[in-house]
Structure formats: C-alpha cells, structure tokens
Design a protein around this motif. Structure first.
Motif, mmCIF file in Angstrom:
data_model
loop_
_atom_site.group_PDB
_atom_site.id
_atom_site.type_symbol
_atom_site.label_atom_id
_atom_site.label_comp_id
_atom_site.label_asym_id
_atom_site.label_seq_id
_atom_site.Cartn_x
_atom_site.Cartn_y
_atom_site.Cartn_z
ATOM 1 N N THR A 104 55.050 12.834 56.064
ATOM 2 C CA THR A 104 54.306 11.783 55.736
ATOM 3 C C THR A 104 54.763 10.474 56.663
ATOM 4 O OG1 THR A 104 54.173 12.471 53.435
ATOM 5 C CG2 THR A 104 53.830 9.979 53.888
ATOM 6 N N LEU A 105 56.253 10.596 56.817
ATOM 7 C CA LEU A 105 56.513 9.480 57.734
ATOM 8 C C LEU A 105 56.152 9.740 59.210
ATOM 9 C CD1 LEU A 105 60.465 9.141 56.657
ATOM 10 C CD2 LEU A 105 58.392 7.664 56.307
ATOM 11 N N LEU A 106 56.054 11.045 59.771
ATOM 12 C CA LEU A 106 55.654 11.094 61.097
ATOM 13 C C LEU A 106 54.124 10.824 61.196
ATOM 14 C CD1 LEU A 106 55.992 12.228 63.899
ATOM 15 C CD2 LEU A 106 55.461 14.658 63.043
ATOM 16 N N ALA A 107 53.172 11.022 60.221
ATOM 17 C CA ALA A 107 51.976 10.555 60.391
ATOM 18 C C ALA A 107 51.666 9.218 60.474
ATOM 19 C CB ALA A 107 51.032 11.240 59.240
ATOM 20 N N MET A 108 52.524 8.454 59.402
ATOM 21 C CA MET A 108 52.374 7.022 59.433
ATOM 22 C C MET A 108 52.949 6.370 60.799
ATOM 23 S SD MET A 108 53.962 5.983 55.686
ATOM 24 C CE MET A 108 53.524 4.277 56.017
ATOM 25 N N THR A 109 53.886 7.049 61.423
ATOM 26 C CA THR A 109 54.360 6.676 62.666
ATOM 27 C C THR A 109 53.353 6.903 64.129
ATOM 28 O OG1 THR A 109 56.541 7.174 62.044
ATOM 29 C CG2 THR A 109 56.436 6.807 64.545
ATOM 30 N N LEU A 110 52.737 8.131 63.992
ATOM 31 C CA LEU A 110 51.820 8.233 65.213
ATOM 32 C C LEU A 110 50.579 7.733 65.004
ATOM 33 C CD1 LEU A 110 52.737 12.173 65.924
ATOM 34 C CD2 LEU A 110 53.223 9.884 67.190
ATOM 35 N N PHE A 111 50.051 7.605 63.744
ATOM 36 C CA PHE A 111 48.498 7.246 63.762
ATOM 37 C C PHE A 111 48.593 5.760 63.111
ATOM 38 C CE2 PHE A 111 48.841 11.815 63.104
ATOM 39 C CZ PHE A 111 48.180 12.300 63.892
ATOM 40 N N ASP A 112 48.156 4.859 64.068
ATOM 41 C CA ASP A 112 47.719 3.484 63.694
ATOM 42 C C ASP A 112 46.841 3.294 62.508
ATOM 43 O OD1 ASP A 112 49.846 2.926 65.501
ATOM 44 O OD2 ASP A 112 48.414 2.349 67.174
ATOM 45 N N GLY A 113 47.203 2.550 61.615
ATOM 46 C CA GLY A 113 45.925 2.311 60.457
ATOM 47 C C GLY A 113 45.827 3.502 59.580
ATOM 48 N N MET A 114 46.913 4.380 59.637
ATOM 49 C CA MET A 114 46.737 5.540 58.509
ATOM 50 C C MET A 114 47.719 4.932 57.337
ATOM 51 S SD MET A 114 47.536 9.735 58.726
ATOM 52 C CE MET A 114 46.116 10.171 59.499
ATOM 53 N N GLY A 115 46.947 4.985 56.281
ATOM 54 C CA GLY A 115 47.930 4.419 55.103
ATOM 55 C C GLY A 115 48.659 5.305 54.709
ATOM 56 N N VAL A 116 49.368 4.941 53.729
ATOM 57 C CA VAL A 116 50.438 5.709 53.113
ATOM 58 C C VAL A 116 50.094 7.033 52.181
ATOM 59 C CG1 VAL A 116 50.678 4.260 50.981
ATOM 60 C CG2 VAL A 116 52.717 5.795 51.690
ATOM 61 N N TRP A 117 48.857 6.716 51.458
ATOM 62 C CA TRP A 117 48.110 7.775 50.856
ATOM 63 C C TRP A 117 47.689 8.844 51.596
ATOM 64 C CZ3 TRP A 117 49.984 8.279 46.330
ATOM 65 C CH2 TRP A 117 50.185 7.029 45.708
ATOM 66 N N MET A 118 47.087 8.455 52.815
ATOM 67 C CA MET A 118 46.415 9.414 53.682
ATOM 68 C C MET A 118 47.549 10.226 54.317
ATOM 69 S SD MET A 118 43.270 10.558 54.210
ATOM 70 C CE MET A 118 42.238 9.056 53.675
ATOM 71 N N ALA A 119 48.538 9.500 54.703
ATOM 72 C CA ALA A 119 49.714 10.077 55.433
ATOM 73 C C ALA A 119 50.386 11.277 54.450
ATOM 74 C CB ALA A 119 50.782 8.896 55.985
ATOM 75 N N LEU A 120 50.350 10.842 53.117
ATOM 76 C CA LEU A 120 51.077 11.755 52.254
ATOM 77 C C LEU A 120 50.106 12.892 52.255
ATOM 78 C CD1 LEU A 120 53.024 12.427 49.809
ATOM 79 C CD2 LEU A 120 51.636 11.037 48.274
ATOM 80 N N LEU A 121 48.882 12.659 52.158
ATOM 81 C CA LEU A 121 48.052 14.023 52.108
ATOM 82 C C LEU A 121 48.182 14.915 53.243
ATOM 83 C CD1 LEU A 121 45.291 15.560 51.316
ATOM 84 C CD2 LEU A 121 43.815 13.755 52.548
ATOM 85 N N VAL A 122 48.502 14.420 54.317
ATOM 86 C CA VAL A 122 48.722 15.197 55.610
ATOM 87 C C VAL A 122 49.948 15.918 55.618
ATOM 88 C CG1 VAL A 122 49.242 15.207 57.942
ATOM 89 C CG2 VAL A 122 47.299 13.969 56.944
ATOM 90 N N GLY A 123 51.017 15.144 54.788
ATOM 91 C CA GLY A 123 52.379 15.505 54.912
ATOM 92 C C GLY A 123 52.625 16.936 53.814
ATOM 93 N N ALA A 124 51.652 16.420 52.485
ATOM 94 C CA ALA A 124 51.686 17.227 51.354
ATOM 95 C C ALA A 124 50.943 18.933 51.764
ATOM 96 C CB ALA A 124 51.397 16.777 50.177
ATOM 97 N N ALA A 125 49.481 18.405 52.424
ATOM 98 C CA ALA A 125 48.830 19.624 52.583
ATOM 99 C C ALA A 125 49.389 20.645 53.957
ATOM 100 C CB ALA A 125 47.381 19.236 53.318
ATOM 101 N N LEU A 126 50.151 20.116 54.566
ATOM 102 C CA LEU A 126 50.872 20.809 55.664
ATOM 103 C C LEU A 126 52.278 21.510 55.192
ATOM 104 C CD1 LEU A 126 49.651 18.891 58.973
ATOM 105 C CD2 LEU A 126 48.757 21.251 58.112
#
Length: 431
Positions: A104-126
């Motif tokens: 989740t933290l990596l997604a929020m760091t790498l992708f500008d504008g990605m909110g916490v919920w979408m980042a959590l989706l990426v982190g949890a799905a993977l």
C-alpha cells in the motif's frame, strides 16, 4: 465469444491434458502456457475479442474464486497445523499484514494521485500467494517437506484472509470516487460478518451431514464430490442472498467442511480442486486474451517498477522480519520469501474491482496485472532450478515434535492416506 472460440479453448485444455508432463519438464507451467494461448487467440487470430463481455468474465472469475477459496481452506486440517503453528502464525498474522502495508505504501509513493483506498486495493490484492505457480517446488522431494508444507498452507489460507481487506478497499474506493451501487464502509463490514456466520453454518452442517451420509451408506462416491462442489456455490450464493460477502462465506465454509467432514472428505474436496483447476485454466486464458493487452496499454516505468518491487522487497522483507527468531536458516528464509507467486486470486480481485469501480480502477488493475504477469514468468521458470539448487544446499529440516502429520494436498494433487490396518480376528475364530 462464438463457437470457434469455445472449440479452440476446449482443444487447448485437452492438449494440456495430453502434454502437461512434457511442458512441466520444460519448466512451462499452466499459467505460462494459457496466458500465451490467450494472447495468441486475441492478438493473432482475433478469435477472442478484447472487449469480451465484462459480465461473462466476472461470472467466470467469481465462480473460480469461490471454488479455489473453498478447496484451499478445506484441505487445511487444523489438527495438522499444530506442528508448525508458530511458523504459520508468523507468516499469516505478521508477514501478511506487513506485506499488505508495504504494498500500500509503495503504491501511494509511486503513483501520484492514487488514494489510500485504491493503494490498499493494490497492496491487498497482491498479498496472497499461489502455490500452483510453483508446482515444481511443491512436488520436488529435494525441497524439505517442512518447507513445502509451510508454503502450501500459507498459500491455502492467505487468499481467504486477504479477501475482507480487498472488500473493504473496494468499498472505500467506491465511496471516495462516489461510485453508485456499492456498499459503504460500514455496510462492507456488516457483509463480512454475515459471510463469516453463514460460512460457519454451511460448512459445519454440510461437513457433519456428509460424514453421516458416508457412514450410513446414503451417499455414493460418484455424486459426493459434485455435492460438495454445489455446497461451495450454495455458501456463496446463499450469503449473497442474505446480503453478505459470498467469498468470505466460501472460504470459511471450506475450512469448516474440511474439519467436520472426516477423512473421507479429502476425496470429495479433491473433486472441487479438479473442477477449480479446470476453470482456472480458462481464467488464465481469458487473462491473457483480455487483460494482458490492456495491461500493456497502461504500462509505464512506475507500473513495471512496482511489479518488480512487489515480487521482491514487498514480499521478501516482511517474510524475513516475520521469521526472525524462527531458527530457520537464511537460505530457507530467502527461499520462502521468493516463492510467494502472485496468481489466480490476484487477477480475480482485479476483475472484481474493475467491474465494481469501472474506469476508476484502470491503473490499479494494470499494476496488479503486470505484477501477476511477471510472477507467472519469473516464478514459473525459476521454480524447478531454484528448488533443485536449494535442496542441494540445505539439509532436510529436523521436524518439530508432532511432525510426521500428513502434508496438506497441493492444489490439483490427491493426498493419499494409508488405509487402516485390518483388525485381526479373535483367537480361535474360524479362518
């Protein structure tokens, strides 16, 4: 999808049945082969159109996930976990949450504008792993049995544990983006509780009923397996009818069924595994035909960078931290950390997110898809050589007290249990 597409997909599955052992000797796993077949059918022959009906794809994905969750949970028998309960607790209660948080933290760091919920989706799905992508590891006798068992149990349970997090993330992302028709965060939590309760009831009642029917001779072996297959769908669909989370219900029902159905339930669950395996092949093919071209369209350096880091640092560092003090050797910790392939559960979570969140999930789906695609190649091709090399460098781990228990079946392989010894006749009895 027309008759030609259905015929070619069926022929691909039949060809895999004919030559799967030859492909395995060439280090080509089922996901590698069927993703490639899907790409060919979509991009070369154009038999499958990339804009295949989202509803049809979602139905296939959901049914596949239901059977996979049920079968994975059902083959994990709680008494068999006691020997290495500490390791399972470290990986699932410490390593898995750390992996989700890191992703989740990596997604929020790498992708500008990605909110916490979408980042959590990426982190949890993977976060969930798929032992089927590393089948060469799970069946290689050079790898210590204890390590294979730990990897197998982790894979069997972490997709079910991650499912509630994915559900909450989708609900949060839908609320943040004002997507209509999706439950609120509070509603999602209520759905999870309903799914948990429904799964316990269905699994316990179904397991006891099947054991009783088997003991009294009411059930035939020919139809017991299909009956359990239907039970998994009943847990899912019935929970949806009640307004709960069907995936959580399927996972909990499988866990309860496997522990209440008795030893005879192994063959019945194997039927579910075989059916899930068949549908999984089709899912991988559809992933190659529909998702991979879309993933390539949305790929940039951030997506590729995330995928590489997700398969290495995001997985291996939390595993290493979770296993500190476990007395496992550094090569073993590294081996367990690397063999956390991302597979079927991740792409199904992505399909569900795309269906629920529409275009809002495009970037997240591209990240998940690219990570799974790299995992299919990296873990599929490295499983056999790294397992052989690892087995040659470490001695078999001394099993802890209480080991010697049956190893949970690898998905798609029937675990055989020794037949009980016949009771000797009493002395003086007629022979």
């Amino acid at each position: 999808m027309d008759a030609a597409a259905v015929a070619l997909i069926a022929l691909a599955v039949f060809a895999w049945g004919l030559f799967s052992a030859r492909f395995a000797r060439a280090d080509l796993s089922a996901p590698i082969v069927f993703v490639a077949v899907g790409l060919v059918l979509s991009e070369v022959t154009h038999v499958i159109e990339p804009d295949l009906s989202h509803e049809a794809v979602k139905i296939i994905a959901e049914v596949t996930l239901v059977w996979v969750l049920f079968a994975d949970a059902a083959r994990v028998r709680l008494p068999d976990l006691r020997a290495d309960l500490g390791l399972y607790t470290r990986l699932l209660a410490v390593g898995l949450p750390l992996t989700i948080a890191a992703g989740t933290l990596l997604a929020m760091t790498l992708f500008d504008g990605m909110g916490v919920w979408m980042a959590l989706l990426v982190g949890a799905a993977l976060a969930p792993t798929d032992a089927a992508l590393g089948a060469a590891v799970m069946t290689n006798p050079a790898v210590p049995e204890r390590v294979r068992r730990v990897l197998n149990v982790e894979s069997g349970l972490n997709d079910g544990i991650a499912t509630p997090v994915v559900t909450v993330a989708i609900a949060g992302a839908a609320a943040a983006a004002s997507v209509e028709g999706q439950p609120s965060l509070g509603g999602a939590l209520t759905d999870l509780a309903t799914g948990l309760a429904a799964g316990v009831v269905v699994g316990v009642v179904g397991g006891i009923a099947m054991r009783m029917a088997r003991r009294r001779g009411w059930a035939t072996e020919d139809l017991a397996g299909p009956g359990v297959l239907a039970l998994a769908l009943a847990a899912y669909a019935g929970t949806l009818w009640l307004g709960g989370n069907g995936f959580v219900a399927a996972f909990v029902a499988g866990l309860a069924f496997g522990n209440f159905a008795g030893r005879g339930g192994v063959k019945e669950v194997f039927y579910v595994e075989q059916t899930a395996g068949l549908v999984s092949l089709v899912t991988w093919l559809i992933f190659g035909a529909v998702a991979v071209p879309t993933v390539f369209e949305h790929t940039d350096w951030q997506v590729i960078g995330y995928a590489i880091l997700s398969l290495t640092v995001v997985r291996m560092l939390p595993v290493a931290l979770a296993l500190v003090g476990s007395a496992l050797s550094p090569p073993t910790v590294s081996f367990i950390g690397w063999f956390g392939p991302r597979g079927l559960a991740s792409i199904i979570f992505a399909v569900i997110a795309l269906e629920d969140l529409h275009a809002e999930a495009d970037q997240a789906v591209a990240v998940i898809g690219m990570t799974v695609l790299l995992s299919v190649l990296a873990h599929g091709l490295s499983a056999k050589p790294l397992a052989t090399r690892y087995g040659a460098t470490v001695a078999d781990l001394t099993p802890p007290t209480g080991a010697g228990l049956s190893q949970p079946a690898v998905r798609g392989l029937l675990q055989r249990h020794p037949e009980p010894a016949p009771t000797p006749p009493p002395e003086g009895a007629a022979r």
